[in-house]
Scaffold this motif. Structure first.
Motif, PDB file in Angstrom:
ATOM      1  N   UNK A  18       1.143 -59.926  41.579  1.00  0.00           N
ATOM      2  CA  UNK A  18       1.498 -58.516  41.403  1.00  0.00           C
ATOM      3  C   UNK A  18       1.785 -58.255  39.918  1.00  0.00           C
ATOM      4  N   UNK A  19       1.560 -57.031  39.469  1.00  0.00           N
ATOM      5  CA  UNK A  19       1.688 -56.687  38.054  1.00  0.00           C
ATOM      6  C   UNK A  19       3.054 -57.067  37.482  1.00  0.00           C
ATOM      7  N   UNK A  20       4.123 -56.821  38.220  1.00  0.00           N
ATOM      8  CA  UNK A  20       5.463 -57.130  37.691  1.00  0.00           C
ATOM      9  C   UNK A  20       5.629 -58.637  37.453  1.00  0.00           C
ATOM     10  N   UNK A  21       5.095 -59.463  38.374  1.00  0.00           N
ATOM     11  CA  UNK A  21       5.181 -60.914  38.196  1.00  0.00           C
ATOM     12  C   UNK A  21       4.289 -61.375  37.044  1.00  0.00           C
ATOM     13  N   UNK A  22       3.130 -60.761  36.910  1.00  0.00           N
ATOM     14  CA  UNK A  22       2.219 -61.097  35.824  1.00  0.00           C
ATOM     15  C   UNK A  22       2.868 -60.798  34.475  1.00  0.00           C
ATOM     16  N   UNK A  23       3.483 -59.636  34.351  1.00  0.00           N
ATOM     17  CA  UNK A  23       4.149 -59.271  33.104  1.00  0.00           C
ATOM     18  C   UNK A  23       5.276 -60.242  32.779  1.00  0.00           C
ATOM     19  N   UNK A  24       6.028 -60.657  33.788  1.00  0.00           N
ATOM     20  CA  UNK A  24       7.104 -61.625  33.584  1.00  0.00           C
ATOM     21  C   UNK A  24       6.527 -62.960  33.125  1.00  0.00           C
ATOM     22  N   UNK A  25       5.500 -63.423  33.807  1.00  0.00           N
ATOM     23  CA  UNK A  25       4.885 -64.711  33.490  1.00  0.00           C
ATOM     24  C   UNK A  25       4.318 -64.719  32.061  1.00  0.00           C
ATOM     25  N   UNK A  26       3.731 -63.588  31.648  1.00  0.00           N
ATOM     26  CA  UNK A  26       3.137 -63.491  30.314  1.00  0.00           C
ATOM     27  C   UNK A  26       4.117 -62.976  29.261  1.00  0.00           C
ATOM     28  N   UNK A  27       5.358 -62.773  29.681  1.00  0.00           N
ATOM     29  CA  UNK A  27       6.408 -62.267  28.790  1.00  0.00           C
ATOM     30  C   UNK A  27       5.963 -60.975  28.108  1.00  0.00           C
ATOM     31  N   UNK A  28       5.528 -60.016  28.930  1.00  0.00           N
ATOM     32  CA  UNK A  28       5.070 -58.722  28.452  1.00  0.00           C
ATOM     33  C   UNK A  28       5.812 -57.633  29.220  1.00  0.00           C
ATOM     34  N   UNK A  29       5.371 -56.395  29.080  1.00  0.00           N
ATOM     35  CA  UNK A  29       5.974 -55.270  29.787  1.00  0.00           C
ATOM     36  C   UNK A  29       4.914 -54.195  29.977  1.00  0.00           C
ATOM     37  N   UNK A  30       5.218 -53.152  30.768  1.00  0.00           N
ATOM     38  CA  UNK A  30       4.244 -52.068  30.921  1.00  0.00           C
ATOM     39  C   UNK A  30       3.891 -51.401  29.590  1.00  0.00           C
TER      40      UNK A  30
END
Length: 73
Positions: A18-30
């Motif tokens: 899911x996008x929220x987990x992907x952003x966390x894993x890649x240390x990014x944000x929307x």
């Protein structure tokens, strides 16, 4: 002996997260990376570009198909 890459488990496959987990894993944000983080990653990993491959010439490509056999005219 040739090693075959194993298929990543679903939990490690970035496409399945899911996008929220992907952003966390890649240390990014929307909103993306901060300028400081982008600069840090650029320094650490280099630019985000692919290495250009040299095109093979027609004689080189024909050797792949014909091997070292001469061509009859």
């Amino acid at each position: 002996m040739k090693t075959v890459a194993s298929k990543p488990e679903a939990k490690d496959d970035l496409k399945s997260l899911p996008m929220s987990e992907l952003q966390t894993k890649l240390e990014s944000s929307p909103d993306g990376l901060t300028q400081a983080e982008a600069q840090k990653r650029l320094t650490q990993y280099g630019p985000n570009e692919l290495e250009e491959k040299k095109d093979q010439s027609v004689p080189e490509i024909s050797q792949l198909f014909l091997g070292s056999h001469p061509v009859d005219d």
